[in-house]
Design a protein around this motif. Structure first.
Motif, PDB file in Angstrom:
ATOM      1  N   LYS A 125       4.386  -0.240   6.976  1.00  0.00           N
ATOM      2  CA  LYS A 125       4.560  -1.578   6.420  1.00  0.00           C
ATOM      3  C   LYS A 125       3.221  -2.250   6.154  1.00  0.00           C
ATOM      4  O   LYS A 125       3.012  -2.861   5.100  1.00  0.00           O
ATOM      5  CB  LYS A 125       5.386  -2.432   7.387  1.00  0.00           C
ATOM      6  CG  LYS A 125       5.647  -3.841   6.904  1.00  0.00           C
ATOM      7  CD  LYS A 125       6.485  -4.612   7.918  1.00  0.00           C
ATOM      8  CE  LYS A 125       6.733  -6.048   7.445  1.00  0.00           C
ATOM      9  NZ  LYS A 125       7.547  -6.816   8.427  1.00  0.00           N
ATOM     10  N   LEU A 126       2.301  -2.121   7.103  1.00  0.00           N
ATOM     11  CA  LEU A 126       1.009  -2.790   7.002  1.00  0.00           C
ATOM     12  C   LEU A 126       0.165  -2.243   5.852  1.00  0.00           C
ATOM     13  O   LEU A 126      -0.528  -2.994   5.164  1.00  0.00           O
ATOM     14  CB  LEU A 126       0.256  -2.640   8.323  1.00  0.00           C
ATOM     15  CG  LEU A 126      -1.054  -3.415   8.491  1.00  0.00           C
ATOM     16  CD1 LEU A 126      -0.812  -4.913   8.337  1.00  0.00           C
ATOM     17  CD2 LEU A 126      -1.665  -3.116   9.854  1.00  0.00           C
ATOM     18  N   PHE A 127       0.242  -0.920   5.640  1.00  0.00           N
ATOM     19  CA  PHE A 127      -0.599  -0.284   4.621  1.00  0.00           C
ATOM     20  C   PHE A 127       0.210   0.193   3.412  1.00  0.00           C
ATOM     21  O   PHE A 127      -0.185   1.130   2.725  1.00  0.00           O
ATOM     22  CB  PHE A 127      -1.365   0.888   5.237  1.00  0.00           C
ATOM     23  CG  PHE A 127      -2.524   0.463   6.105  1.00  0.00           C
ATOM     24  CD1 PHE A 127      -3.772   0.239   5.557  1.00  0.00           C
ATOM     25  CD2 PHE A 127      -2.351   0.271   7.462  1.00  0.00           C
ATOM     26  CE1 PHE A 127      -4.835  -0.163   6.340  1.00  0.00           C
ATOM     27  CE2 PHE A 127      -3.407  -0.128   8.263  1.00  0.00           C
ATOM     28  CZ  PHE A 127      -4.652  -0.349   7.706  1.00  0.00           C
ATOM     29  N   LYS A 128       1.338  -0.463   3.164  1.00  0.00           N
ATOM     30  CA  LYS A 128       2.170  -0.113   2.012  1.00  0.00           C
ATOM     31  C   LYS A 128       1.364  -0.231   0.715  1.00  0.00           C
ATOM     32  O   LYS A 128       0.660  -1.210   0.492  1.00  0.00           O
ATOM     33  CB  LYS A 128       3.393  -1.030   1.940  1.00  0.00           C
ATOM     34  CG  LYS A 128       4.349  -0.679   0.820  1.00  0.00           C
ATOM     35  CD  LYS A 128       5.567  -1.602   0.836  1.00  0.00           C
ATOM     36  CE  LYS A 128       6.528  -1.233  -0.292  1.00  0.00           C
ATOM     37  NZ  LYS A 128       7.731  -2.124  -0.283  1.00  0.00           N
ATOM     38  N   GLY A 129       1.473   0.808  -0.125  1.00  0.00           N
ATOM     39  CA  GLY A 129       0.733   0.802  -1.379  1.00  0.00           C
ATOM     40  C   GLY A 129      -0.581   1.544  -1.314  1.00  0.00           C
ATOM     41  O   GLY A 129      -1.281   1.675  -2.319  1.00  0.00           O
TER      42      GLY A 129
END
Length: 350
Positions: A251-255
């Motif tokens: 979630k934190l590093f999505k993308g």
């Protein structure tokens, strides 16, 4: 420069004799680089690089030392208060006859969650008695050295934390990428921040902008990879923590590639039957933990003890917990949760 190390025999004698703590500094300034880790007994592996830009405390102590035990709640409160903002606390244990298992059991009973090492030292600091606390600010400079219960220790820690920049952003000033630096401090959307850095700033013709982009890129990438490594290391011992950490990292590093790696790890774990069984067992145990904690209030033995009759009579919920524990042992006998159940409750698999 003279170098001093913790002398266990002298430490034991002086602590028991209640002689005040004294220390001697070498001719050179004592910095965080002078910390010498002992053998890790509890916690996660860290390096001196991991200490960079953090406020770091080092506590010399021993389970056998009464004043050390008295000071521990104070240190636990410090860690609880300041660790979310980057405070790192290292406990260097002065071992006499205690085993690793005995020290870890003591730590669990007293809610000690920071790293514990068997021995260790700080070159340039002479520890002549314990408990003894040494504090380094975010620049790596020693700012306090003495007894942890002194008012000066509390003041030094408070000031060091107040003056420390966000540890993930590090020292600025960030003039070109100030908005991104502030975004990082929120600990949200770091994948989007990385994408922006790579696509808009990393190849800038402005040398200051490029330098700031490179600095933030390095810090975020190292942080993300550290989360992945930690999640990977917990798979066999703490499956629930591992799974949750992968989800948080995704979630934190999505993308970004880091988020993709977390997603791929979760997909692999979903197909791993052994992990899924261990995960289910861990979830069942986690639901029991609050009730187990309530059992640790026996006036006779000081904590829940499966050999203590007073514990068994006082706690009506014990039998219900034992039945749940037996269910875990039956369904998931080889899981990490099964091993923990046997440590926490007076139950044996039949």
């Amino acid at each position: 420069m003279k170098t001093y190390r913790l002398t266990l025999l002298a430490t034991a004698f002086l602590a028991l004799a209640a002689i005040p703590v004294y220390y001697t500094l070498g001719e050179d300034e004592v910095t965080i680089d002078k910390i010498n880790f002992g053998t890790l007994w509890m916690g996660e592996e860290i390096t001196k690089e991991d200490l960079s830009d953090h406020v770091v405390g080092v506590e010399f102590w021993g389970k056998w030392c009464g004043p050390c035990r008295a000071a521990m709640p104070h240190l636990v409160n410090w860690y609880k208060k300041y660790s979310p903002n980057g405070f790192i606390l290292l406990g260097l244990h002065s071992t006499k006859q205690e085993t690793k298992e005995e020290v870890i059991a003591f730590c669990k009973q007293n809610k000690i969650t920071f790293n514990i090492y068997d021995r260790g030292s700080i070159s340039g600091v002479d520890v002549s008695g314990i408990p003894h606390f040494t504090l380094f600010d975010h620049t790596g400079k020693m700012v306090y050295d003495g007894h942890p219960m002194e008012a000066a220790a509390e003041k030094a820690l408070s000031e060091a934390m107040k003056n420390a920049p966000d540890w993930l952003v590090g020292e600025g000033p960030y003039k070109k990428l100030k908005a991104l630096a502030e975004k990082i401090k929120e600990r949200k959307g770091l994948g989007g921040v990385l994408k922006t850095i790579k696509e808009k700033h990393l190849n800038s013709q402005d040398p200051d902008e490029k330098a700031e982009a490179e600095k933030l890129l390095e810090r975020l990438t190292r942080y993300g990879n550290k989360l992945l490594q930690k999640a990977d290391g917990l798979k066999t011992t703490e499956p629930l923590k591992s799974h949750n950490l992968y989800q948080e990292t995704s979630k934190l590093f999505k993308g970004d590639e880091i988020g993709d790696n977390a997603d791929n790890a979760l997909k692999d774990l979903k197909e791993d039957k052994t992990f899924q069984d261990n995960l289910k067992a861990d979830k069942e145990l986690s639901e029991m933990i609050p009730d187990i904690e309530k059992l640790k209030a026996c006036g006779k033995c000081g904590t829940f003890n499966k050999e203590c009759e007073a514990c068994k009579k006082k706690n009506a919920s014990l039998e219900a917990l034992i039945q749940k524990a037996k269910g875990i042992l039956k369904k998931y006998p080889d899981s990490p949760a099964a091993a923990k159940v046997k440590e926490l409750l007076p139950v044996e698999q039949k």
